[in-house]
Design an enzyme around this catalytic site. Structure first.
Site, mmCIF file in Angstrom:
data_model
loop_
_atom_site.group_PDB
_atom_site.id
_atom_site.type_symbol
_atom_site.label_atom_id
_atom_site.label_comp_id
_atom_site.label_asym_id
_atom_site.label_seq_id
_atom_site.Cartn_x
_atom_site.Cartn_y
_atom_site.Cartn_z
ATOM 1 N N ASP A 170 0.747 -1.160 0.000
ATOM 2 C CA ASP A 170 -0.054 0.120 0.017
ATOM 3 C C ASP A 170 0.788 1.300 -0.327
ATOM 4 O O ASP A 170 2.058 1.285 0.511
ATOM 5 C CB ASP A 170 -0.943 0.045 1.166
ATOM 6 C CG ASP A 170 -0.162 -0.270 2.453
ATOM 7 O OD1 ASP A 170 0.874 -0.893 2.523
ATOM 8 O OD2 ASP A 170 -0.842 0.182 3.568
ATOM 9 N N GLU A 183 -0.339 -2.281 5.044
ATOM 10 C CA GLU A 183 0.572 -2.477 5.837
ATOM 11 C C GLU A 183 0.509 -0.974 6.981
ATOM 12 O O GLU A 183 0.887 -1.055 7.960
ATOM 13 C CB GLU A 183 2.011 -2.876 5.478
ATOM 14 C CG GLU A 183 3.010 -3.103 6.484
ATOM 15 C CD GLU A 183 3.776 -1.750 6.854
ATOM 16 O OE1 GLU A 183 4.374 -1.591 7.746
ATOM 17 O OE2 GLU A 183 3.684 -0.718 6.112
ATOM 18 N N GLU A 184 0.261 -0.049 6.317
ATOM 19 C CA GLU A 184 0.154 1.218 6.732
ATOM 20 C C GLU A 184 -1.049 1.463 7.728
ATOM 21 O O GLU A 184 -0.924 2.448 8.368
ATOM 22 C CB GLU A 184 0.278 2.315 5.673
ATOM 23 C CG GLU A 184 1.379 2.336 4.814
ATOM 24 C CD GLU A 184 2.876 2.784 5.534
ATOM 25 O OE1 GLU A 184 2.717 3.201 6.791
ATOM 26 O OE2 GLU A 184 3.638 2.763 5.019
#
Length: 197
Positions: free
Chosen positions: A106, A172-173
């Site tokens: 992402d 992931e963020e």
């Protein structure tokens, strides 16, 4: 990152994860030579992905791109893992462990302000606001490096000890409020099962 450093990290990661790989000097040298030859393709892939970032839990086009590349290399590919994640499996020609390598997918809600031919011009909505989107912390590079490694593994498949599992993780963020996603959802869906998916 210089090609030599990237190559050294690649071979060190393989060697520590799969002792049989480290013990096979000829295989290791061939992997090094193949990895060294991936530089131009790696850069082109990174720039392609950099220009087309997607926010957490919105990485559908990224997932499709990765899946197509991996299928073309001969991997067994599973899509839609934790929404947009991709898991690719390649069984080596020799017995050995399952070795997993992971990259995140992402981008961030950040407007790119540099002038480059491959700069992101993507706009989206984040937390109810219109935002620019860019790969501001290297996920484009992580994906490109893992795709390059995938190409090397595919060329050495008959000589590889064990199975390679490549995990491309979305969100992931941080997933949007009220949504499941990311590593937690991938694990819940069985991505860490030692048997190929």
């Amino acid at each position: 990152m210089t090609r030599t450093l990237r190559l050294t990290m690649f071979v060190a990661a393989l060697s520590s994860a799969a002792p049989a790989f480290a013990a096979d000097t000829a295989l290791r040298k061939d992997a090094e030579a193949l990895a060294a030859a991936t530089g131009d393709e790696l850069i082109a892939t990174r720039r392609y992905l950099h220009e087309r970032p997607e926010l957490s839990n919105r990485e559908s086009e990224t997932g499709q791109y990765l899946a197509a590349k991996l299928q073309a290399l001969g991997y067994q590919v599973q899509t839609g893992v934790a929404r947009n994640g991709v898991v690719a499996v390649l069984k080596g020609g020799k017995p050995g462990p399952v070795v997993a390598l992971r990259a995140d997918m992402d981008g961030l809600p950040v407007t790119e302000e540099v002038v480059l031919p491959f700069a992101s011009k993507v706009k989206s909505t984040y937390d109810g606001k219109d935002v620019g989107v860019m790969h501001a912390c290297g996920h484009d590079t992580h994906m490109a490096m893992l795709l390059s490694a995938a190409a090397v593994f595919a060329k050495l498949q008959a000589r590889l000890p064990g199975t390679v599992k490549l995990i491309f993780q979305p969100a992931e963020e941080g997933r949007p409020a009220g949504e499941e996603g990311g590593a937690e959802l991938m694990v819940k869906e069985g991505v860490l099962s030692s048997a190929p998916q």
